[in-house]
Design a protein around this motif. Structure first.
Motif, PDB file in Angstrom:
ATOM      1  N   SER A 198       0.821  -1.215   0.000  1.00  0.00           N
ATOM      2  CA  SER A 198       0.000   0.000   0.000  1.00  0.00           C
ATOM      3  C   SER A 198       0.848   1.255   0.000  1.00  0.00           C
ATOM      4  CB  SER A 198      -0.930   0.021   1.215  1.00  0.00           C
ATOM      5  OG  SER A 198      -1.673   1.233   1.212  1.00  0.00           O
ATOM      6  N   ARG A 199       0.516   2.143  -0.932  1.00  0.00           N
ATOM      7  CA  ARG A 199       1.217   3.433  -1.015  1.00  0.00           C
ATOM      8  C   ARG A 199       0.545   4.455  -0.116  1.00  0.00           C
ATOM      9  NH1 ARG A 199       0.385   2.838  -7.422  1.00  0.00           N
ATOM     10  NH2 ARG A 199      -1.613   2.169  -6.548  1.00  0.00           N
ATOM     11  N   TYR A 200      -0.616   4.097   0.440  1.00  0.00           N
ATOM     12  CA  TYR A 200      -1.443   5.091   1.113  1.00  0.00           C
ATOM     13  C   TYR A 200      -1.582   4.880   2.616  1.00  0.00           C
ATOM     14  CZ  TYR A 200      -2.668   5.635  -3.783  1.00  0.00           C
ATOM     15  OH  TYR A 200      -2.596   5.808  -5.152  1.00  0.00           O
ATOM     16  N   SER A 210       3.422   7.239  -2.525  1.00  0.00           N
ATOM     17  CA  SER A 210       3.076   7.077  -3.936  1.00  0.00           C
ATOM     18  C   SER A 210       4.088   7.811  -4.812  1.00  0.00           C
ATOM     19  CB  SER A 210       1.658   7.590  -4.205  1.00  0.00           C
ATOM     20  OG  SER A 210       1.525   8.899  -3.730  1.00  0.00           O
ATOM     21  N   LYS A 226      -3.142   8.982  -8.956  1.00  0.00           N
ATOM     22  CA  LYS A 226      -3.246   8.900  -7.495  1.00  0.00           C
ATOM     23  C   LYS A 226      -4.702   9.060  -7.067  1.00  0.00           C
ATOM     24  CE  LYS A 226       0.301  10.954  -5.639  1.00  0.00           C
ATOM     25  NZ  LYS A 226       1.176  11.979  -5.045  1.00  0.00           N
ATOM     26  N   SER A 228      -6.779   6.000  -8.169  1.00  0.00           N
ATOM     27  CA  SER A 228      -6.413   4.822  -7.388  1.00  0.00           C
ATOM     28  C   SER A 228      -6.938   4.927  -5.956  1.00  0.00           C
ATOM     29  CB  SER A 228      -4.891   4.679  -7.416  1.00  0.00           C
ATOM     30  OG  SER A 228      -4.455   3.850  -6.385  1.00  0.00           O
ATOM     31  N   LEU A 229      -6.684   6.068  -5.330  1.00  0.00           N
ATOM     32  CA  LEU A 229      -7.109   6.285  -3.951  1.00  0.00           C
ATOM     33  C   LEU A 229      -8.632   6.301  -3.865  1.00  0.00           C
ATOM     34  CD1 LEU A 229      -5.991   6.727  -1.134  1.00  0.00           C
ATOM     35  CD2 LEU A 229      -5.880   9.168  -1.582  1.00  0.00           C
ATOM     36  N   SER A 259     -10.022   2.839  -4.119  1.00  0.00           N
ATOM     37  CA  SER A 259      -9.765   2.079  -2.888  1.00  0.00           C
ATOM     38  C   SER A 259     -10.721   2.493  -1.768  1.00  0.00           C
ATOM     39  CB  SER A 259      -8.306   2.288  -2.441  1.00  0.00           C
ATOM     40  OG  SER A 259      -7.430   1.681  -3.372  1.00  0.00           O
ATOM     41  N   HIS A 276      -5.978  -0.553   1.814  1.00  0.00           N
ATOM     42  CA  HIS A 276      -6.089   0.830   1.365  1.00  0.00           C
ATOM     43  C   HIS A 276      -5.627   1.087  -0.067  1.00  0.00           C
ATOM     44  CE1 HIS A 276      -6.348   1.133   5.722  1.00  0.00           C
ATOM     45  NE2 HIS A 276      -6.842   2.342   5.579  1.00  0.00           N
ATOM     46  N   ASP A 277      -5.155   0.055  -0.749  1.00  0.00           N
ATOM     47  CA  ASP A 277      -4.582   0.288  -2.085  1.00  0.00           C
ATOM     48  C   ASP A 277      -4.865  -0.898  -3.008  1.00  0.00           C
ATOM     49  OD1 ASP A 277      -3.177   1.393  -4.164  1.00  0.00           O
ATOM     50  OD2 ASP A 277      -1.244   1.463  -3.155  1.00  0.00           O
ATOM     51  N   TYR A 303      -3.012  -1.476  -6.630  1.00  0.00           N
ATOM     52  CA  TYR A 303      -1.580  -1.740  -6.785  1.00  0.00           C
ATOM     53  C   TYR A 303      -1.384  -3.236  -7.013  1.00  0.00           C
ATOM     54  CZ  TYR A 303       3.368  -0.539  -5.800  1.00  0.00           C
ATOM     55  OH  TYR A 303       4.722  -0.302  -5.880  1.00  0.00           O
TER      56      TYR A 303
END
Length: 208
Positions: free
Chosen positions: A120-122, A128, A136, A139-140, A143, A155-156, A159
């Motif tokens: 997860s990037r978030y 990210s 972004k 994607s966000l 999610s 949360h991601d 990905y």
């Protein structure tokens, strides 16, 4: 420990593949992680196929899957996963953007009961990086919507970088052959009652 397979889809990745691969091997050796590596040459028109062959000659644990038609990241990941022998599967992209430090954490979480672990990037510790604002937001947004609509805890979901038990893949019919495979797989696994977890990971888009 389980036999682990790392699936790397590569479409026209001649600029990155060799470097990414050396980096991956070095990391796995350092962490003493034994894996099979499945390189999926996804209808490349550059020298990706030749690079795959060279890597196979050099490293014993490499398997090559050559795809000749209907390219797509999702299709490449599915075919590579089907032809792998591991009980734990890890999807890694062929373009130097995934944070390899997530790999031991993926494995540990799966060995401790998770069915799928998504990078997860978030979440705290994730990033990210230089992912474009529009990507972004999409994607966000997707999610967040998934968490609200189906109660998924990660949360991601968009990905692709993740690990899962092969039996999860075998029990789910995946329709998409493109990038949409990432959220599709996460949501279907959640709805089927599999246990999902996540690990923070940094993201870098293609380095020049």
């Amino acid at each position: 420990t389980h036999k682990i397979s790392i699936i790397i889809p590569a479409r026209n990745e001649e600029e990155n593949l060799s470097e990414q691969f050396q980096k991956l091997i070095k990391f796995l050796n350092k962490k003493k992680i034994k894996t099979e590596i499945v390189l999926v040459n996804d209808c490349s028109v550059d020298s990706t196929g030749r690079i795959c062959e060279e890597l196979k000659k050099k490293f014993r644990n490499v398997k090559i899957v050559n795809r000749k038609s209907n390219p797509g990241m999702g299709a490449a990941l599915k075919e590579g996963t089907r032809k792998s022998s591991g009980k734990i599967i890890i999807w890694v992209m062929g373009d130097l953007e995934d944070d390899l430090n997530a790999i031991p954490v993926f494995i540990n979480k799966i060995e401790n009961g998770a069915d799928m672990v998504i990078a997860s990037r978030y979440i705290k510790g994730g990033s990210s990086g230089d992912l474009s604002t529009i990507k972004k937001v999409l994607s966000l947004g997707f999610s967040i919507l998934s968490r609200i609509l189906v109660g998924i805890k990660v949360h991601d979901v968009t990905y692709a970088y993740r690990a899962f038990r092969k039996e999860v893949f075998e029990k789910i019919k995946l329709e998409y052959n493109n990038y949409a495979i990432s959220p599709e797989f996460a949501l279907k696994a959640h709805i089927k009652g599999f246990k999902l977890d996540e690990v923070p990971a940094g993201y870098k888009s293609k380095q020049r």
